[in-house]
Scaffold this motif. Structure first.
Motif, PDB file in Angstrom:
ATOM      1  N   UNK A 166     -45.484 -29.210 -34.874  1.00  0.00           N
ATOM      2  CA  UNK A 166     -45.940 -29.062 -33.653  1.00  0.00           C
ATOM      3  C   UNK A 166     -45.053 -29.084 -32.422  1.00  0.00           C
ATOM      4  N   UNK A 167     -45.455 -28.585 -31.255  1.00  0.00           N
ATOM      5  CA  UNK A 167     -44.688 -28.306 -30.053  1.00  0.00           C
ATOM      6  C   UNK A 167     -45.193 -28.837 -28.814  1.00  0.00           C
ATOM      7  N   UNK A 168     -44.259 -29.579 -27.896  1.00  0.00           N
ATOM      8  CA  UNK A 168     -44.823 -29.897 -26.846  1.00  0.00           C
ATOM      9  C   UNK A 168     -43.946 -29.612 -25.424  1.00  0.00           C
ATOM     10  N   UNK A 169     -44.620 -29.117 -24.358  1.00  0.00           N
ATOM     11  CA  UNK A 169     -43.546 -28.572 -23.264  1.00  0.00           C
ATOM     12  C   UNK A 169     -44.340 -28.701 -22.143  1.00  0.00           C
ATOM     13  N   UNK A 170     -43.631 -28.364 -20.964  1.00  0.00           N
ATOM     14  CA  UNK A 170     -44.177 -28.641 -19.603  1.00  0.00           C
ATOM     15  C   UNK A 170     -44.683 -27.158 -19.073  1.00  0.00           C
ATOM     16  N   UNK A 175     -48.022 -31.260 -19.169  1.00  0.00           N
ATOM     17  CA  UNK A 175     -47.706 -31.352 -20.553  1.00  0.00           C
ATOM     18  C   UNK A 175     -48.641 -30.496 -21.410  1.00  0.00           C
ATOM     19  N   UNK A 176     -48.206 -29.571 -21.877  1.00  0.00           N
ATOM     20  CA  UNK A 176     -49.026 -28.939 -23.169  1.00  0.00           C
ATOM     21  C   UNK A 176     -48.416 -29.155 -24.460  1.00  0.00           C
ATOM     22  N   UNK A 177     -49.287 -28.969 -25.481  1.00  0.00           N
ATOM     23  CA  UNK A 177     -48.564 -29.057 -26.902  1.00  0.00           C
ATOM     24  C   UNK A 177     -49.837 -28.621 -27.892  1.00  0.00           C
ATOM     25  N   UNK A 178     -49.490 -28.307 -29.013  1.00  0.00           N
ATOM     26  CA  UNK A 178     -50.372 -27.679 -30.291  1.00  0.00           C
ATOM     27  C   UNK A 178     -49.532 -27.809 -31.314  1.00  0.00           C
TER      28      UNK A 178
END
Length: 358
Positions: A166-170, A175-178
């Protein structure tokens, strides 16, 4: 300034074992910081690993019996850990172990009942962090991005390579992630048929060659075509991934090599698609960071626009347990610990049920 002495617990989908972290968490003007003091990993024996793996098929009665039994066992491990290190934490925050994760059916279930845990160790316990988000029409996952936001926000991307990647980022200040897709789960499944628990440093995978038919089948799984936010887990692996592997009559080395290329292709494809600038930093955690062959192929696929930083060994192993400790503090402060921008819920929620010891 608020300060908590906390224990965080994590048991992941790779079924390696239980991770325990003791840390101090401080909040000063909405800025959270951490110091890790003690850690411990408890490997599952074959019997417990088999039980957790097969629990997805248990009857309701047997699953609830395991829910309570495992909760008591978690509490016993915390009690030993606290006595070993002569600590008296303010609380325990436990993820439990996911058996069912079906946000499309509006439920998720992590075993390890918090009351049994609290009673066994004598420490206030917070558990069941995902259900509140599910009730708010979210995916209930991923949850670690709250830690990425509050602890590791200086990185462009935070990539976790556990059983699932999974990855998270701005993006636009949010903040988004999936969940990208499969990671260590497929590697462990393949190598464990030979009697080994994992492919040390990817040495077996590096000796194989790509099975193109298998790679195409994995890359074309329907999950990768779903829109974000999205999350997945062991049920998807059982229903969609294992049948493809079982149809592939090839050597262990070739199956592992192909799986590594599948993981790195899906991860690099998504991260490249998300990037909007020429130079990017990626913090990598999770057991996959220990797989040298996996890291080599991922770096090659990402190219020079991405600077990979592999965390220190302690953070790789205990980041998720650390983040659940943070989520416990946020729950006690009634601050959001599940981000709607990540899970797709209708609002941020403060998830977790608080149990006081008997």
């Amino acid at each position: 300034m608020k300060t908590y002495s906390a224990i965080g617990l994590m048991s992941g989908t790779s079924l390696d074992g239980l991770d325990i972290v003791h840390c101090t968490l401080t909040e000063n003007k909405s800025k959270w910081n951490y110091v890790i003091h003690h850690t411990k990993s408890i490997s599952y024996d074959d019997s417990r690993r088999k039980q957790l793996k097969n629990a997805i098929n248990f009857s309701a009665t047997d699953l609830l019996k395991l829910h309570h039994k495992y909760g008591k066992w978690l509490g016993e491990q915390v009690d030993v850990f606290a006595k070993e290190n002569k600590i008296k934490p303010d609380y325990v925050a436990s993820h439990g172990h996911t058996i069912h994760h079906q946000p499309h059916n509006k439920f998720t279930f992590q075993i390890g009942y918090g009351q049994d845990l609290a009673s066994a160790c004598g420490i206030r316990t917070i558990s069941d962090f995902r259900s509140a988000d599910i009730a708010a029409n979210g995916q209930g996952a991923p949850l670690v991005p709250i830690g990425d936001e509050l602890f590791f926000g200086e990185y462009d991307f935070c990539l976790n390579l556990g059983g699932i990647s999974n990855v998270s980022y701005k993006k636009d200040g949010k903040r988004l992630a999936y969940d990208i897709g499969i990671a260590n789960m497929i590697l462990n499944y393949i190598i464990q048929k030979t009697g080994k628990q994992y492919d040390d440093n990817g040495s077996v995978a590096s000796s194989g060659v790509i099975n193109r038919q298998l790679l195409d089948s994995l890359n074309n799984l329907d999950y990768y075509k779903q829109s974000k936010p999205k999350s997945t887990g062991y049920e998807w692996f059982l229903s969609d991934v294992i049948p493809i592997l079982n149809r592939s009559n090839d050597s262990t080395a070739n199956l592992l090599c192909t799986a590594v290329h599948h993981i790195t292709q899906t991860v690099s494809h998504d991260i490249k698609e998300l990037s909007n600038k020429p130079d990017n930093t990626i913090l990598i955690t999770g057991g996959g960071a220990f797989n040298g062959f996996l890291m080599q192929i991922l770096s090659e696929n990402l190219g020079n626009s991405f600077q990979i930083e592999i965390s220190n060994k302690q953070l790789i192993e205990f980041k998720e347990a650390l983040v659940f400790a943070l989520m416990g503090a946020l729950r006690l402060e009634n601050q959001p610990n599940c981000l709607a921008s990540v899970t797709g819920a209708k609002a941020n929620v403060s998830g977790g049920i608080i149990f006081n010891p008997n």
